[in-house]
Design a protein around this motif. Structure first.
Motif, short mmCIF file in Angstrom:
data_model
loop_
_atom_site.label_atom_id
_atom_site.label_comp_id
_atom_site.label_asym_id
_atom_site.label_seq_id
_atom_site.Cartn_x
_atom_site.Cartn_y
_atom_site.Cartn_z
N GLU A 78 -7.13 3.13 2.40
CA GLU A 78 -5.69 2.90 2.48
C GLU A 78 -5.47 1.58 3.21
OE1 GLU A 78 -1.65 5.27 3.76
OE2 GLU A 78 -3.58 6.09 4.31
N ARG A 79 -4.60 0.73 2.69
CA ARG A 79 -4.29 -0.55 3.31
C ARG A 79 -2.79 -0.59 3.52
NH1 ARG A 79 -6.07 -5.01 -0.37
NH2 ARG A 79 -3.87 -5.34 -0.76
N ILE A 80 -2.30 -1.07 4.64
CA ILE A 80 -0.87 -1.06 4.93
C ILE A 80 -0.19 -2.34 4.42
CG2 ILE A 80 0.89 -0.93 6.75
CD1 ILE A 80 -0.68 1.66 6.28
N GLY A 81 -0.72 -3.54 4.71
CA GLY A 81 -0.12 -4.79 4.24
C GLY A 81 -0.15 -4.85 2.71
N ASP A 82 1.00 -4.99 2.08
CA ASP A 82 1.13 -4.93 0.62
C ASP A 82 0.63 -3.58 0.09
OD1 ASP A 82 0.38 -8.35 0.40
OD2 ASP A 82 2.34 -7.45 0.00
N TYR A 83 0.83 -2.57 0.81
CA TYR A 83 0.45 -1.18 0.59
C TYR A 83 -0.50 -0.96 -0.60
CZ TYR A 83 0.65 3.84 0.30
OH TYR A 83 0.31 5.15 0.27
N SER A 84 -1.62 -0.32 -0.35
CA SER A 84 -2.61 0.00 -1.38
C SER A 84 -3.29 1.30 -0.99
CB SER A 84 -3.64 -1.13 -1.47
OG SER A 84 -4.66 -0.77 -2.36
N VAL A 85 -3.51 2.18 -1.93
CA VAL A 85 -4.21 3.44 -1.68
C VAL A 85 -5.28 3.59 -2.75
CG1 VAL A 85 -4.00 5.96 -1.65
CG2 VAL A 85 -2.19 4.56 -0.68
N THR A 86 -6.46 4.04 -2.37
CA THR A 86 -7.53 4.32 -3.32
C THR A 86 -7.91 5.78 -3.16
OG1 THR A 86 -8.37 2.07 -3.12
CG2 THR A 86 -9.85 3.70 -4.09
N TYR A 87 -7.86 6.50 -4.26
CA TYR A 87 -8.22 7.92 -4.25
C TYR A 87 -9.68 8.08 -4.62
CZ TYR A 87 -3.22 8.74 -4.06
OH TYR A 87 -1.91 8.75 -3.69
#
Length: 187
Positions: free
Chosen positions: A146-155
């Protein structure tokens, strides 16, 4: 030519498993895989088919054909030469001259209709795989990054559905269909 599956989508539906049109391609793959697992454990195609196989003659008068039950033999050749001086008895080729060399046999074997318990076994394997497939919803998979800057989530990646027969199921299929060596001979 590949063998037809031992169960069909209609068999799953008859057992209360709903299969949508979008799921049919993957369900057909699962039916093929489950059928291959059952055939491997049984040591025979189970369903009726025509095969050509080469067996090694050891000089005995009897040559047992794999894939019971054997319903007919259409051709026999010994070291490439056609022979007709044989009879078929209970899945065994009998020849007064004995079987020497490489024996090539073309024959029909297997059951004309797949037994209902085998269809049910294949359907149960496929139903379990289908449940795993359906639970592949990204929201039900764990977050691995999970990344907060420019939001990104990997499942977490969805693993392929796994199918397996228990040791007991494998042993029962082998015993029922005669998988494995029927006779061990020492010289």
């Amino acid at each position: 030519m590949p063998l037809a599956p031992l169960a069909l989508v209609a068999d799953l539906v008859a057992r209360g498993v709903a299969v949508s049109a979008e799921e049919e391609p993957i369900v057909n793959v699962y039916l093929d895989v489950a059928s291959a697992l059952v055939r491997d454990a049984a040591g025979t195609p189970v369903s009726q088919t025509t095969s050509t196989t080469t067996l090694e003659g050891d000089g005995s008068l009897r040559l047992r054909l794999p894939g019971l039950p054997v319903t007919s033999v259409s051709a026999v050749a010994v070291d490439g030469q056609a022979v007709t001086d044989w009879t078929l008895r209970s899945g065994v080729l009998v020849r007064d001259a004995g079987w020497y060399g490489d024996v090539q046999v073309t024959y029909t074997h297997g059951l004309p209709a797949v037994p209902s318990d085998i269809v049910d076994l294949v359907c149960r394997l496929v139903a379990r795989a289908l449940v795993e497939y359906r639970s592949g919803d990204p929201l039900s998979r764990p977050v691995t990054q999970e990344r907060i800057g420019d939001y990104s989530v990997t499942y977490g990646g969805q693993e392929a559905a796994t199918m397996a027969l228990s040791a007991v199921q494998r042993a029962r299929l082998a015993a029922r269909f005669g998988a494995g060596p029927a006779l061990v001979r020492s010289r």
